[in-house]
Write an enzyme that holds these catalytic residues in place. Structure first.
Site, PDB file in Angstrom:
ATOM      1  N   GLY A   1       0.589  -1.034  -0.277  1.00  0.00           N
ATOM      2  CA  GLY A   1       0.212  -0.527   0.322  1.00  0.00           C
ATOM      3  C   GLY A   1       0.953   1.468   0.365  1.00  0.00           C
ATOM      4  O   GLY A   1       2.178   1.214  -0.444  1.00  0.00           O
ATOM      5  N   SER A   2      -0.127   2.267   0.340  1.00  0.00           N
ATOM      6  CA  SER A   2       0.740   3.849   0.791  1.00  0.00           C
ATOM      7  C   SER A   2       1.960   3.719   1.877  1.00  0.00           C
ATOM      8  O   SER A   2       2.199   3.084   2.875  1.00  0.00           O
ATOM      9  CB  SER A   2       0.156   4.716   0.486  1.00  0.00           C
ATOM     10  OG  SER A   2      -0.878   4.490   1.609  1.00  0.00           O
ATOM     11  N   PRO A   3       2.829   4.724   1.427  1.00  0.00           N
ATOM     12  CA  PRO A   3       4.148   4.985   1.913  1.00  0.00           C
ATOM     13  C   PRO A   3       3.614   5.288   3.804  1.00  0.00           C
ATOM     14  O   PRO A   3       4.319   4.930   4.634  1.00  0.00           O
ATOM     15  CB  PRO A   3       4.565   5.516   1.782  1.00  0.00           C
ATOM     16  CG  PRO A   3       5.113   5.119  -0.038  1.00  0.00           C
ATOM     17  CD  PRO A   3       3.752   4.801  -0.069  1.00  0.00           C
TER      18      PRO A   3
ATOM     19  N   VAL B   1       1.286   4.684   5.033  1.00  0.00           N
ATOM     20  CA  VAL B   1       0.340   3.121   6.190  1.00  0.00           C
ATOM     21  C   VAL B   1       0.960   2.250   6.117  1.00  0.00           C
ATOM     22  O   VAL B   1       1.068   1.961   7.030  1.00  0.00           O
ATOM     23  CB  VAL B   1      -1.357   2.493   5.379  1.00  0.00           C
ATOM     24  CG1 VAL B   1      -1.466   2.115   5.913  1.00  0.00           C
ATOM     25  CG2 VAL B   1      -2.419   3.706   5.040  1.00  0.00           C
ATOM     26  N   GLY B   2       2.218   2.281   5.380  1.00  0.00           N
ATOM     27  CA  GLY B   2       3.226   1.560   5.707  1.00  0.00           C
ATOM     28  C   GLY B   2       3.483   1.864   7.231  1.00  0.00           C
ATOM     29  O   GLY B   2       4.145   0.954   7.689  1.00  0.00           O
TER      30      GLY B   2
ATOM     31  N   CYS C   1       1.871   0.453  -9.031  1.00  0.00           N
ATOM     32  CA  CYS C   1       2.449   1.348  -8.391  1.00  0.00           C
ATOM     33  C   CYS C   1       4.355   1.145  -9.299  1.00  0.00           C
ATOM     34  O   CYS C   1       5.036   2.254  -9.212  1.00  0.00           O
ATOM     35  CB  CYS C   1       2.876   0.239  -7.489  1.00  0.00           C
ATOM     36  SG  CYS C   1       3.559  -1.140  -7.945  1.00  0.00           S
TER      37      CYS C   1
ATOM     38  N   GLU D   1       5.843  -3.093   0.687  1.00  0.00           N
ATOM     39  CA  GLU D   1       5.459  -2.933  -0.524  1.00  0.00           C
ATOM     40  C   GLU D   1       4.940  -2.031  -0.991  1.00  0.00           C
ATOM     41  O   GLU D   1       3.562  -2.022  -0.709  1.00  0.00           O
ATOM     42  CB  GLU D   1       5.067  -4.155  -1.639  1.00  0.00           C
ATOM     43  CG  GLU D   1       5.656  -5.762  -1.336  1.00  0.00           C
ATOM     44  CD  GLU D   1       6.502  -5.329  -1.962  1.00  0.00           C
ATOM     45  OE1 GLU D   1       6.871  -4.646  -2.246  1.00  0.00           O
ATOM     46  OE2 GLU D   1       7.637  -6.993  -2.019  1.00  0.00           O
TER      47      GLU D   1
HETATM   48  P1  NAD Z   1      -3.506   2.082   0.986  1.00  0.00           P
HETATM   49  O1  NAD Z   1      -1.958   2.170   2.037  1.00  0.00           O
HETATM   50  O2  NAD Z   1      -3.692   3.543   0.799  1.00  0.00           O
HETATM   51  O3  NAD Z   1      -4.267   0.921   1.479  1.00  0.00           O
HETATM   52  C1  NAD Z   1      -3.236  -0.164   1.776  1.00  0.00           C
HETATM   53  C2  NAD Z   1      -5.016  -1.136   2.838  1.00  0.00           C
HETATM   54  O4  NAD Z   1      -4.156  -0.484   4.054  1.00  0.00           O
HETATM   55  C3  NAD Z   1      -5.978  -1.135   3.216  1.00  0.00           C
HETATM   56  O5  NAD Z   1      -6.161  -2.881   2.508  1.00  0.00           O
HETATM   57  C4  NAD Z   1      -6.043  -0.051   3.618  1.00  0.00           C
HETATM   58  O6  NAD Z   1      -7.481  -0.733   4.058  1.00  0.00           O
HETATM   59  C5  NAD Z   1      -5.567  -0.222   4.389  1.00  0.00           C
HETATM   60  N1  NAD Z   1      -5.729   0.585   5.326  1.00  0.00           N
HETATM   61  C6  NAD Z   1      -5.155   2.375   4.657  1.00  0.00           C
HETATM   62  N2  NAD Z   1      -5.090   3.138   5.560  1.00  0.00           N
HETATM   63  C7  NAD Z   1      -5.223   2.434   6.861  1.00  0.00           C
HETATM   64  C8  NAD Z   1      -4.967   2.932   8.016  1.00  0.00           C
HETATM   65  N3  NAD Z   1      -4.847   5.119   8.315  1.00  0.00           N
HETATM   66  N4  NAD Z   1      -4.376   2.454   9.123  1.00  0.00           N
HETATM   67  C9  NAD Z   1      -4.560   1.086   8.610  1.00  0.00           C
HETATM   68  N5  NAD Z   1      -4.727   0.509   7.098  1.00  0.00           N
HETATM   69  C10 NAD Z   1      -5.085   1.456   6.620  1.00  0.00           C
HETATM   70  O7  NAD Z   1      -3.161   2.187  -0.162  1.00  0.00           O
HETATM   71  P2  NAD Z   1      -3.836   2.184  -1.107  1.00  0.00           P
HETATM   72  O8  NAD Z   1      -4.606   3.212  -1.837  1.00  0.00           O
HETATM   73  O9  NAD Z   1      -4.700   1.194  -1.093  1.00  0.00           O
HETATM   74  O10 NAD Z   1      -3.216   1.423  -2.697  1.00  0.00           O
HETATM   75  C11 NAD Z   1      -1.936   2.763  -3.051  1.00  0.00           C
HETATM   76  C12 NAD Z   1      -1.060   2.542  -2.935  1.00  0.00           C
HETATM   77  O11 NAD Z   1      -0.029   1.557  -2.944  1.00  0.00           O
HETATM   78  C13 NAD Z   1       0.182   3.460  -3.552  1.00  0.00           C
HETATM   79  O12 NAD Z   1       1.191   3.872  -2.914  1.00  0.00           O
HETATM   80  C14 NAD Z   1       0.709   2.620  -4.098  1.00  0.00           C
HETATM   81  O13 NAD Z   1       2.286   2.750  -5.301  1.00  0.00           O
HETATM   82  C15 NAD Z   1       0.980   1.207  -3.301  1.00  0.00           C
HETATM   83  N6  NAD Z   1       1.398   0.144  -4.574  1.00  0.00           N
HETATM   84  C16 NAD Z   1       2.337  -0.334  -3.912  1.00  0.00           C
HETATM   85  C17 NAD Z   1       2.471  -1.904  -4.489  1.00  0.00           C
HETATM   86  C18 NAD Z   1       3.744  -2.423  -4.328  1.00  0.00           C
HETATM   87  O14 NAD Z   1       4.326  -3.884  -4.758  1.00  0.00           O
HETATM   88  N7  NAD Z   1       4.873  -1.931  -4.096  1.00  0.00           N
HETATM   89  C19 NAD Z   1       1.463  -2.483  -5.049  1.00  0.00           C
HETATM   90  C20 NAD Z   1       0.083  -1.965  -5.167  1.00  0.00           C
HETATM   91  C21 NAD Z   1       0.159  -0.385  -5.028  1.00  0.00           C
END
Ligand code: NAD
Length: 455
Positions: free
Chosen positions: A166-168, A170-171, A222, A188
């Protein structure tokens, strides 16, 4: 082994049985074209499954390692133990692929897993929640649905491993929660992936490969090339070729093309539309809020200070930043956080190699885009957060500017193929000694005489 194989085969049946529903759900979620859904959500997952099933017995075997002279009668090996219960959190852009590929590795390595799909791709989330449990052993595999509150509560639990995509920002939340229990993590994350186009290349081929990678899944990938770096002369040459490739792929009006997706929700649509003021719109630029449509767009003469260069684009917009030469392109890349993917195009392989040599990124692909992800023999993942020191200054590599580019981290850890199995396995170093030959041990026992010190 049999249990793992049975669960993996069940995942294969899930993909076969639910193929049509997966295509429909991802179409509803983000207008994902059928071929793109088939290729990215089904075919690549089946490929991972086949490679895992074909190699599992070999991967699970103890790995015997070199021994020293006194251990010749002993056995030294690496045992691949499961971690225990792992949590897999997935994003919305490839909502099947990005939970399923980690899950394949988690099962292969013998773990139990909790799967948390994204609530944003709600049709796919519903499909997973309603059907996946019919295929898996529910004592070991569970699906938790929901958004921020549910994931926040989930993260309070003590897991043995967390795999987050997911996004940095939230990471960082996930890693903070994991740190509380010292749980190991794979992150990731996202990136702003540069794509350097040298003056010596076949512009038609470059344009087709860039347009495919940038506009696949309407740019919501991504590892999509986020921006082009090239000279002003190459920008001039590339523009008609990019226009031609866009027309060839999506027709004169991409809005009517069944092969071009839509933006996942209104929030993302508004964010992307605001980036269109960067540089000058050279191709595309049309939007339709009701459909969440943004035309395949190329922005020319974009400045590093423009909005499109301040964040990961994650949509069908391709800025071109003009640089004077390759050295300036390399400096531009190295002045920013290390990206998830890096692309370089040139007919001269020395130039591609030079970009590879003098930069750092999670993954690298010369003369194409996205395709390195499809090879399960390559590790896939980010390379942490820091920017690299300027070329020729590796020796001061630890003196990074630690405050730079906090939001663009590419992540840590790697997966795909055997790397996924290894990610979800604890590599347990084991030494099994022979009970005999005790005289060989005498030198290490007290009393520690002067003779034992070699004095
Ligand atoms: P996101 O971080 O918003 O959400 C990812 C997951 O985290 C979801 O399941 C969501 O429910 C959960 N989440 C969201 N906010 C949260 C919080 N505050 N606390 C706990 N959990 C939370 O990401 P997104 O918008 O779903 O995806 C887009 C991002 O993911 C982009 O930055 C993209 O580059 C990245 N991404 C990376 C890869 C990779 O392989 N490196 C692949 C796909 C997407």
């Amino acid at each position: 082994m049999e249990y793992r194989v049975a669960q993996l085969e069940a995942l294969g049946r899930f993909l076969d049985d639910k193929k049509q529903e997966i295509l429909e759900a991802t179409e509803l979620d983000m207008g994902k074209p059928s071929f793109e859904a088939f290729f990215s959500e089904i075919l690549l997952c089946k490929n991972e499954l086949n490679i895992t099933l074909n190699n599992l017995s070999h991967w699970m075997k103890d790995e015997h390692v070199d021994k020293n002279l006194v251990m010749q009668l002993d056995s030294a090996f690496i045992r691949k133990d499961p971690y225990g219960v792992v949590l897999i959190i997935a994003p919305w852009n490839y909502p099947i692929h990005l939970f399923l590929v980690p899950l394949i590795g988690a099962i292969a390595a013998g773990n139990c897993a909790i799967i948390k799909p994204s609530e944003i791709s709600k049709n796919t989330e519903r499909l997973i929640a309603e059907t996946l449990s019919c295929y898996l052993d529910n004592d070991c595999f569970a699906i938790v649905t929901g958004g921020v509150p549910e994931t926040t509560r989930l993260l309070e639990n003590k897991f043995d491993y967390i795999f987050f995509t997911g996004s940095p920002p939230v990471g960082r939340i996930v890693m903070t929660a994991a740190a509380k229990h010292l749980t190991p993590v794979t992150l990731e994350l996202g990136g702003k992936n540069p794509c350097y186009v040298s003056d010596t290349c076949d512009v038609t081929n470059v344009a087709r490969r860039v347009v495919w990678g940038r506009f696949f899944n309407a740019g919501q990938t991504c590892i999509a090339p986020d921006y082009l770096l090239c000279t002003i002369e190459m920008q001039e040459k590339l523009m008609p070729a990019l226009r031609e490739a866009i027309t060839e792929f999506f027709g004169p009006n991409p809005r009517e093309s069944p092969d071009f997706g839509r933006i996942v929700n209104d929030k993302q649509f508004q964010r992307l539309r605001a980036l269109l003021c960067s540089g000058r719109v050279a191709i595309g630029g049309q939007t339709d809020e009701a459909e969440r449509y943004i035309a395949p767009t190329v922005l020319a003469d974009v400045l590093p200070s423009d909005p499109a260069m301040q964040e990961e684009i994650f949509g069908p917009i391709l800025p071109i930043v003009v640089i004077a030469n390759m050295d300036e392109a390399i400096d531009f890349i190295n002045a920013r956080p290390r990206p998830l993917a890096l692309y370089a195009f040139s007919c001269d392989s020395k130039i591609v190699n030079q970009v590879l040599e003098q930069t750092s990124s999670g993954g690298f692909c010369g003369n194409d885009t996205l395709m390195h992800l499809t090879l399960t023999s390559l590790p896939f993942g980010g390379v942490g957060r820091s920017k690299i020191p300027s070329p020729g200054h590796w020796e001061i590599g630890l003196i990074h500017d630690l405050s730079y580019g906090e939001e663009w981290n590419s992540g840590l850890g790697k997966y795909h193929g055997k790397f996924t199995f290894d990610t979800f396995s604890h590599h347990r170093g084991c030494l099994h000694r022979n009970m005999g030959l005790e005289t060989l041990n005498t030198p290490r026992y007290p009393p520690y005489t002067q003779q034992k010190l070699g004095l």
